[in-house]
Design an enzyme around this catalytic site. Structure first.
Site, PDB file in Angstrom:
ATOM      1  N   GLU A 148      52.347  43.986 -47.571  1.00 27.00           N
ATOM      2  CA  GLU A 148      52.663  42.994 -46.541  1.00 27.00           C
ATOM      3  C   GLU A 148      51.370  42.584 -45.847  1.00 27.00           C
ATOM      4  O   GLU A 148      50.483  43.425 -45.667  1.00 27.00           O
ATOM      5  CB  GLU A 148      53.611  43.564 -45.473  1.00 27.00           C
ATOM      6  CG  GLU A 148      55.056  43.632 -45.892  1.00 27.00           C
ATOM      7  CD  GLU A 148      55.417  44.972 -46.499  1.00 27.00           C
ATOM      8  OE1 GLU A 148      54.617  45.923 -46.313  1.00 27.00           O
ATOM      9  OE2 GLU A 148      56.460  45.084 -47.155  1.00 27.00           O
ATOM     10  N   TYR A 160      43.541  39.099 -51.505  1.00 27.71           N
ATOM     11  CA  TYR A 160      44.642  39.425 -52.420  1.00 27.71           C
ATOM     12  C   TYR A 160      44.872  38.312 -53.445  1.00 27.71           C
ATOM     13  O   TYR A 160      45.158  38.590 -54.610  1.00 27.71           O
ATOM     14  CB  TYR A 160      45.934  39.698 -51.629  1.00 27.71           C
ATOM     15  CG  TYR A 160      45.766  40.737 -50.528  1.00 27.71           C
ATOM     16  CD1 TYR A 160      44.947  41.851 -50.719  1.00 27.71           C
ATOM     17  CD2 TYR A 160      46.415  40.616 -49.302  1.00 27.71           C
ATOM     18  CE1 TYR A 160      44.776  42.798 -49.715  1.00 27.71           C
ATOM     19  CE2 TYR A 160      46.256  41.561 -48.296  1.00 27.71           C
ATOM     20  CZ  TYR A 160      45.423  42.637 -48.509  1.00 27.71           C
ATOM     21  OH  TYR A 160      45.246  43.569 -47.519  1.00 27.71           O
TER      22      TYR A 160
END
Ligand SMILES: CC(C)(COP(=O)(O)OP(=O)(O)OC[C@H]1O[C@@H](n2cnc3c(N)ncnc32)[C@H](O)[C@@H]1OP(=O)(O)O)[C@@H](O)C(=O)NCCC(=O)NCCS
Length: 222
Positions: A148, A160
């Protein structure tokens, strides 16, 4: 290029599994990285279950030069003509500059934390930590890596995304400090040969970037 890279000073960082002794420093650094840090007790609890998780620390090796204590004259015998030279004593300090961790359960790796000290950011260290997590997830047979991230955290999302993670959904009001939403981000299959090839390419590029910055990352297993 950073000033250290321009003058050719080599910087050595050591990547190692987190130990209980690291926790107080990790907590301090966490408070500089996050607005909702974990209590220290959470880290001690995590470290008791190494088969279910994996935590890493990154420290910088800094040589520290100091003056040695002058040698005592007694016991050196009667033929002492000159006092011995006071040699500088070289010791090393290893300030914590980064940390990262994940759970590995039911074939899925879940990144729980990653942070780099503000003064060491944009050098490739966050990437090195993330790559170490991905490598360990693969080594332990996980099929996906998920996490998350705050919807406002563009820096982390860019990291990411660079590693092929995509947004899979939103957890509304996930963060208790300001009720911010979280994106759920997931990697491609860690077993996909094309993704593995892509990871090797990213690792090669990172190695080149670190070399340009005169940074060496040494891995310690314990
Ligand atoms: C996210 C974090 C760990 C990145 O660490 P870092 O050492 O600065 O990252 P790197 O230098 O390895 O950067 C790797 C990639 O991340 C992305 N990135 C990192 N910082 C960025 C920024 N400020 N803006 C945009 N992209 C950024 C880029 O894609 C970068 O690749 P590039 O250099 O080829 O552009 C760091 O910003 C941090 O500790 N933030 C606070 C804690 C946090 O938010 N953790 C994530 C919780 S989900």
């Amino acid at each position: 290029m950073t000033a250290a890279a321009r003058d050719g000073t080599k910087r050595i960082y050591v990547l190692a599994p987190m130990q209980s002794d690291d926790v107080p420093e990790v907590s301090q650094l966490e408070r500089r990285c996050f607005t909702n840090p974990w209590p220290e007790s959470a880290y001690y609890r995590e470290l008791r279950e190494p088969e279910r998780n994996y935590y890493l620390v990154l420290r910088q090796e800094l040589p520290e030069t100091g003056e040695a204590e002058p040698e005592r004259e007694e016991g050196r015998g009667p033929l002492v003509l000159l006092p011995r030279l006071r040699r500088p004593l070289r010791t090393t300090t290893r300030p914590l500059v980064g940390f990262a961790g994940m759970w590995i359960v039911y074939g899925e790796a879940h990144v729980t934390t990653i942070g780099v000290a503000p003064e060491h950011r944009r050098l490739g260290l966050g990437e090195a930590l993330f790559l170490a997590l991905v490598s360990e997830a693969i080594r332990r047979g996980a099929e996906f890596l998920t996490l998350e991230v705050r919807v406002s955290n563009r820096a982390a999302q860019a990291l990411y995304e660079k590693y092929g993670l995509t947004r899979q959904g939103v957890r509304p009001r996930y963060y208790s400090d300001n009720a911010e939403d979280a994106y759920i981000m997931t990697s491609p299959s860690l077993r996909d040969p094309a993704y593995r090839q892509y990871l090797l390419e990213l690792k090669r590029r990172l190695t080149e970037k670190l070399a340009r910055e005169h940074i060496e990352i040494v891995e310690r297993t314990a």
